[in-house]
Design a protein around this motif. Structure first.
Motif, short mmCIF file in Angstrom:
data_model
loop_
_atom_site.label_atom_id
_atom_site.label_comp_id
_atom_site.label_asym_id
_atom_site.label_seq_id
_atom_site.Cartn_x
_atom_site.Cartn_y
_atom_site.Cartn_z
N ASP A 67 0.83 -1.21 0.00
CA ASP A 67 0.00 0.00 0.00
C ASP A 67 0.86 1.26 0.00
N LEU A 68 1.78 1.32 -0.96
CA LEU A 68 2.66 2.46 -1.07
C LEU A 68 2.46 3.18 -2.41
N LEU A 69 2.73 4.47 -2.41
CA LEU A 69 2.67 5.29 -3.61
C LEU A 69 3.96 6.10 -3.67
N VAL A 70 4.56 6.18 -4.85
CA VAL A 70 5.73 7.02 -5.06
C VAL A 70 5.35 8.18 -5.96
N VAL A 71 5.62 9.40 -5.49
CA VAL A 71 5.48 10.59 -6.33
C VAL A 71 6.88 10.86 -6.89
N ASP A 72 7.04 10.63 -8.18
CA ASP A 72 8.35 10.68 -8.84
C ASP A 72 8.52 12.06 -9.48
N ILE A 73 9.44 12.84 -8.95
CA ILE A 73 9.71 14.19 -9.45
C ILE A 73 10.93 14.11 -10.38
N ASP A 74 10.70 14.22 -11.69
CA ASP A 74 11.76 14.07 -12.69
C ASP A 74 12.14 15.41 -13.29
N ASP A 125 3.57 11.74 -16.20
CA ASP A 125 3.30 13.16 -16.46
C ASP A 125 1.87 13.55 -16.07
N VAL A 126 1.48 13.17 -14.86
CA VAL A 126 0.19 13.65 -14.33
C VAL A 126 0.23 15.17 -14.28
N TRP A 127 1.37 15.70 -13.89
CA TRP A 127 1.75 17.08 -14.09
C TRP A 127 3.11 17.03 -14.78
N PRO A 128 3.52 18.06 -15.51
CA PRO A 128 4.79 17.99 -16.24
C PRO A 128 5.96 17.58 -15.34
N GLY A 129 6.55 16.42 -15.65
CA GLY A 129 7.70 15.95 -14.89
C GLY A 129 7.35 15.24 -13.60
N ILE A 130 6.08 14.97 -13.34
CA ILE A 130 5.67 14.27 -12.11
C ILE A 130 4.88 13.01 -12.48
N ASP A 131 5.39 11.86 -12.06
CA ASP A 131 4.71 10.58 -12.27
C ASP A 131 4.18 10.07 -10.93
N LEU A 132 3.10 9.29 -11.00
CA LEU A 132 2.52 8.67 -9.81
C LEU A 132 2.59 7.16 -9.98
N LEU A 133 3.29 6.49 -9.07
CA LEU A 133 3.55 5.05 -9.19
C LEU A 133 3.11 4.32 -7.94
N SER A 134 2.28 3.30 -8.11
CA SER A 134 1.95 2.46 -6.95
C SER A 134 2.10 0.98 -7.29
N ASP A 135 2.89 0.69 -8.34
CA ASP A 135 3.14 -0.71 -8.68
C ASP A 135 4.57 -1.13 -8.31
N PHE A 136 5.57 -0.37 -8.75
CA PHE A 136 6.95 -0.73 -8.43
C PHE A 136 7.85 0.49 -8.62
N VAL A 168 -5.03 11.80 -3.12
CA VAL A 168 -5.95 10.65 -3.20
C VAL A 168 -7.14 11.00 -4.08
N ASP A 169 -7.67 12.22 -3.90
CA ASP A 169 -8.80 12.66 -4.71
C ASP A 169 -8.41 12.77 -6.18
N LYS A 170 -7.20 13.23 -6.43
CA LYS A 170 -6.72 13.35 -7.82
C LYS A 170 -6.69 11.98 -8.48
N LEU A 171 -6.18 10.99 -7.78
CA LEU A 171 -6.11 9.63 -8.33
C LEU A 171 -7.51 9.06 -8.51
N ALA A 172 -8.37 9.27 -7.55
CA ALA A 172 -9.74 8.75 -7.65
C ALA A 172 -10.47 9.42 -8.80
N GLY A 173 -10.19 10.71 -9.04
CA GLY A 173 -10.86 11.45 -10.09
C GLY A 173 -10.47 11.02 -11.48
N GLN A 174 -9.38 10.25 -11.60
CA GLN A 174 -8.93 9.81 -12.92
C GLN A 174 -9.52 8.48 -13.32
N LYS A 175 -10.34 7.90 -12.44
CA LYS A 175 -10.98 6.64 -12.81
C LYS A 175 -12.07 6.90 -13.84
N VAL A 176 -12.26 5.97 -14.75
CA VAL A 176 -13.25 6.10 -15.81
C VAL A 176 -14.40 5.16 -15.55
#
Length: 266
Positions: A67-74, A125-136, A168-176
């Protein structure tokens, strides 16, 4: 990096209940015979066998099982500076906890580790240069081109804080809502839509080279710029090919299709 530092860290994480897996030295790619993050384990005998024979392997951490999430700032691309995007979010009151576990990456980026119990995501690139990862993710003490992943301020995974509600709301809001969208996509889907669907479906070992070659040809076929094709191939390979091909093989595929396209063969 001292010899067996990765093994020591992998065993330490396994003892804490985290699932880890090996990555080829100086890369983010799993070795042959290891099915990427899906092979991640906390079994110490398996981990010892992996790293005893290859002490300079890098280390991967499976996130979803813990149950971890990484916010990757590239900062790979000047037009997609993750630090700039992060600063803009902060100005809007959308902040990340500064006291959570944070790693400085080998390429000068930053990984924020957060607790997150939502659906597995890997969004680029959820935002420019920012990835959201909860798999690996790659984790310290991994090393790329002589530069090491390092924890900030000697923090540990015990310091991980919950993901803020806005994220959390941002991620939930991206569900289709696939049910309500089905009729529209069935009626409106064009060639490019089918291509995108096929990209995300991905492929597995035994068909990887041929599949990526086909995908590259189709991207050129819909008029994509060569740089776009190359960047997309890398993302598709890392995210949807299991296990991912070595980057040099992806480059060979790209150069082959680019040469074909430059001759006007479609």
């Amino acid at each position: 990096m001292k010899e067996f530092a990765t093994l020591d860290k992998a065993i330490e994480l396994a003892q804490q209940g985290y699932a880890v897996y090996p990555l080829i030295e100086n890369t983010k790619k799993p070795p042959k015979g290891v099915a990427g993050y899906q092979a991640a384990t906390s079994d110490q005998n398996t981990i010892f066998a992996w790293f005893k024979k290859h002490p300079t392997y890098n280390l991967g951490l499976r996130l979803d099982l813990s149950d971890l999430l990484v916010v990757d700032i590239d900062m790979h691309d000047p037009t997609k500076n993750g630090r700039t995007s992060l600063a803009q979010l902060f100005k809007q009151g959308q902040t990340l906890p500064n006291d959570t576990y944070i790693e400085c990456t080998a390429n000068g980026g930053v990984h924020y580790f957060l607790k997150y119990a939502g659906a597995k995501v890997r969004k680029i690139d959820v935002w420019p240069g920012i990835d959201l990862l909860s798999d690996f993710t790659v984790i310290a003490p991994s090393e790329i081109n002589g530069k090491q992943y390092k924890p900030l301020d000697s923090r540990t995974l015990a310091d991980i804080k919950p993901a803020p509600q806005w994220l959390v709301d941002k991620l939930a809001g991206q569900k289709v809502n696939w049910t309500s969208e089905h009729a529209y996509t069935t009626r409106q889907k064009k060639y490019t839509g089918h291509l995108l669907d096929e990209m995300v479906t991905g492929t597995t070992q035994g068909n990887r080279n041929a599949w990526l070659t086909k995908i590259a040809g189709r991207m050129f076929g819909v008029g994509a710029d060569p740089k776009t094709v190359y960047n997309m191939l890398s993302v598709i390979n890392d995210s949807f090919v299991d296990p991912a091909l070595p980057s040099k093989e992806v480059n060979v595929i790209f150069q082959s299709i680019l040469k074909r396209e430059s001759k006007g063969v479609h």
